[in-house]
Design an enzyme around this catalytic site. Structure first.
Site, PDB file in Angstrom:
ATOM      1  N   ASP A 101       7.633   6.064  -1.473  1.00 44.67           N
ATOM      2  CA  ASP A 101       7.737   5.935   0.487  1.00 44.67           C
ATOM      3  C   ASP A 101       7.790   4.394   0.257  1.00 44.67           C
ATOM      4  O   ASP A 101       8.777   3.863  -0.196  1.00 44.67           O
ATOM      5  CB  ASP A 101       6.204   5.625   1.292  1.00 44.67           C
ATOM      6  CG  ASP A 101       5.782   4.897   0.884  1.00 44.67           C
ATOM      7  OD1 ASP A 101       5.286   3.730   1.453  1.00 44.67           O
ATOM      8  OD2 ASP A 101       5.393   4.210  -0.849  1.00 44.67           O
ATOM      9  N   GLY A 132       0.986  -1.179   0.250  1.00 44.88           N
ATOM     10  CA  GLY A 132       0.571   0.277   0.013  1.00 44.88           C
ATOM     11  C   GLY A 132       1.225   1.321  -0.090  1.00 44.88           C
ATOM     12  O   GLY A 132       1.997   1.451   0.691  1.00 44.88           O
ATOM     13  N   THR A 133       0.542   2.257  -0.271  1.00 37.13           N
ATOM     14  CA  THR A 133       2.569   2.807  -1.186  1.00 37.13           C
ATOM     15  C   THR A 133       1.835   3.923  -2.135  1.00 37.13           C
ATOM     16  O   THR A 133       0.338   4.311  -1.641  1.00 37.13           O
ATOM     17  CB  THR A 133       2.998   2.376  -2.057  1.00 37.13           C
ATOM     18  OG1 THR A 133       3.703   2.765  -2.170  1.00 37.13           O
ATOM     19  CG2 THR A 133       2.488   2.216  -3.237  1.00 37.13           C
ATOM     20  N   THR A 134       3.014   5.022  -2.332  1.00 36.57           N
ATOM     21  CA  THR A 134       2.602   6.359  -2.524  1.00 36.57           C
ATOM     22  C   THR A 134       4.477   6.739  -4.186  1.00 36.57           C
ATOM     23  O   THR A 134       5.285   6.345  -2.641  1.00 36.57           O
ATOM     24  CB  THR A 134       3.160   7.602  -2.214  1.00 36.57           C
ATOM     25  OG1 THR A 134       1.862   7.398  -0.737  1.00 36.57           O
ATOM     26  CG2 THR A 134       2.576   8.968  -2.710  1.00 36.57           C
TER      27      THR A 134
END
Lengths: 225, 280
Positions: free
Chosen positions: A33, A16-18
């Site tokens: 991230d 789950g990320t940016t």
């Protein structure tokens, strides 16, 4: 002994990320991230590397299932190296993005991973491609992705101007990542950046934006650097 | 690429044959057609730490089958290569067989190429195999080793994800063990510090997790060699039998004794000469 309830869509470790990538005159900046989570409530790694170098001047950043994303980037790295040897010249960024797209689209039922591919080549210069989970390939001047990107669409659209300098792009990338990490619970850790230009990958910067430390960029403050 | 005899040849792209098989099996078992057997899980605490001169791996020694302890002295630190060892958590059979297959492949590779295997090669082979089986092989592994490029510690998950880390704990007891590691880990520790850190992390897992227990095994890998300490610390709660359960001859009294002769009648006798084919 399953203590962690699994996220219904992604099994195992999930990113789950940016992730984001921005093009400037002369190069691209790609950033992410560094958090990997399991089941939405356990951080399995605070410093995972989501930026993968698939060739000398082409980087990919991963989102979705860690296992699927790593498998795809490894297959892509192999195919790209083979293609580059056959052509006897460095591959085009479009080639890398196409390879990722083929893999994502042909196996869309079994895989769940999305990517941003960015790099520099001699033909078209700096480029940014977004390969989504179902296998859509889109070329854009800048792009954001991952679960944390929903919180920074407004910021990105407001702050991005075409023709920014490298320093401005760097600030834009770091601030966007910091704001997303501040709001998204499955994004966090530090911000990894890679700056790719004609001279090769300049510096891999681990801009220390861990929100719990002294150089703290609060989510509600528009960073003035 | 030149050493094709090591593994089955790598096809480019992905092979998802096992996905359809898994779906059929899962659906079949829900309707009661195929009952999947309940595998023995190790319910474990395993940990690893990179220190100044190498890697220290640690594990508890309890293997559970639901609520019963199936094995009190189970060995969870598996040999992969002279310079690479692997701790396994998850389904006991899967970790055993996966690490055995990996070890065979690396031995063949060493013989063919004349080179010592690198830890990253072991990780790549594991990743390929576990990804191919889509998480059906329940092996959560910590690989540690020292090769010509340095000391490395990797984790490989059952779905095929991997991560390179300086310290790590896995298994059902990983949360308490991670607490100890996060608190006391420092880069470039010396040997005694590293051993006591790993031992305390496993101990925390043993105390706070029902699936972990009994003794603590340690494995120290350096450039010079491997020190497999089994057990490093024994459980103070070893049960000693209170009495012997062997009975001396004569314990049971003989009341009566009857001898019956069995009459045998010789019916037929044949003799077959054996061909002793020797040069005469």
């Amino acid at each position: 002994m399953n203590r962690h309830s699994f996220d219904s869509r992604v099994k195992g470790v999930s990113l789950g990320t940016t992730i984001l990538a921005v093009k400037f005159a002369g190069g691209v900046i790609i950033g992410s991230d560094s958090r990997a989570s399991m089941g939405g409530s356990y951080v399995s790694s605070k410093v995972i590397n989501k930026l993968v170098q698939v060739h000398d001047r082409i980087f990919c950043c991963m989102s979705g299932s860690l296992a699927d994303a790593q498998a795809i980037t490894r297959a892509a790295k192999f195919q790209l190296a083979f293609h580059s040897i056959q052509m006897d010249e460095p591959p085009l960024v479009m080639a890398a993005a196409s390879i990722m797209q083929e893999l994502c689209y042909q196996h869309k039922e079994e895989l769940s991973a999305g990517f941003i591919t960015a790099g520099w080549d001699r033909k078209k210069g700096p480029q940014v491609y977004s390969v989504s989970m179902g296998g859509m390939l889109v070329s854009q001047p800048f792009t954001i992705g991952g679960s944390g990107s929903t919180y920074i669409y407004g910021y990105a659209d407001a702050k991005y101007k075409p023709g920014m300098t490298r320093e401005e792009c760097q600030t834009f990338a770091v601030n966007a990542l910091a704001l997303a990490m501040g709001r998204d619970n499955v994004s966090g850790g530090v911000a990894h950046l890679a700056i790719i230009s004609e001279k090769g990958e300049d510096m891999k910067e681990d801009a220390d934006r861990a929100l719990s430390q002294s150089r703290c960029v609060m989510g509600n403050s528009k960073a003035k650097e | 690429m030149a050493l094709s005899c090591v593994l089955e040849p790598a096809l480019s792209g992905f092979n998802f044959e096992n996905s359809t098989r898994n779906i059929v099996l899962e659906n079949g078992s829900e309707e009661g057609k195929i009952k999947a057997p309940k595998p023995m899980k190790t319910g474990t605490t395993i940990a690893g730490v990179v220190y100044k001169d190498g890697v220290v791996l640690g594990a508890d020694t309890r293997a559970t089958s639901d609520e019963v302890v199936a094995d009190k002295m189970c060995a969870k630190i598996h040999y992969i290569a002279p310079n690479i060892y692997c701790c396994g958590a998850g389904t006991a059979a899967d970790t055993e067989k996966t690490t055995e297959m990996l070890s065979s492949n690396l031995t063949i590779f060493s013989m063919n190429s004349g080179r010592n295997p690198r830890v990253v090669m072991a990780v790549n082979i594991l990743q390929d195999m576990l990804f191919r089986y889509r998480g059906m092989i329940g092996a959560h592994l910590i690989l540690g080793g020292v090769d010509c490029t340095g000391s490395h510690l990797y984790t490989v998950g059952p779905y095929g994800s991997m991560d390179k880390v300086p310290y790590l704990a896995m298994g059902s007891g990983n949360l308490p063990a991670m607490g100890i590691l996060e608190d006391r880990f420092k880069a470039n520790m010396d040997l005694e510090e590293a051993k006591s850190l790993v031992s305390d992390a496993i101990h925390a897992g043993i105390m706070s997790d029902l699936g972990s227990g009994n003794n603590i095994d340690l494995c120290v890998i350096t450039k010079e060699g491997v020190d497999y300490i089994r057990p490093h610390k024994e459980s103070p709660f070893n049960y000693k039998r209170q009495a012997k359960y062997k009975y001396k001859p004569g314990t049971t009294p003989v009341l009566t004794k009857t001898v019956t002769q069995v009459e045998l009648e010789l019916l037929d006798e044949t003799v077959q000469m054996m061909e002793t084919a020797g040069s005469s």
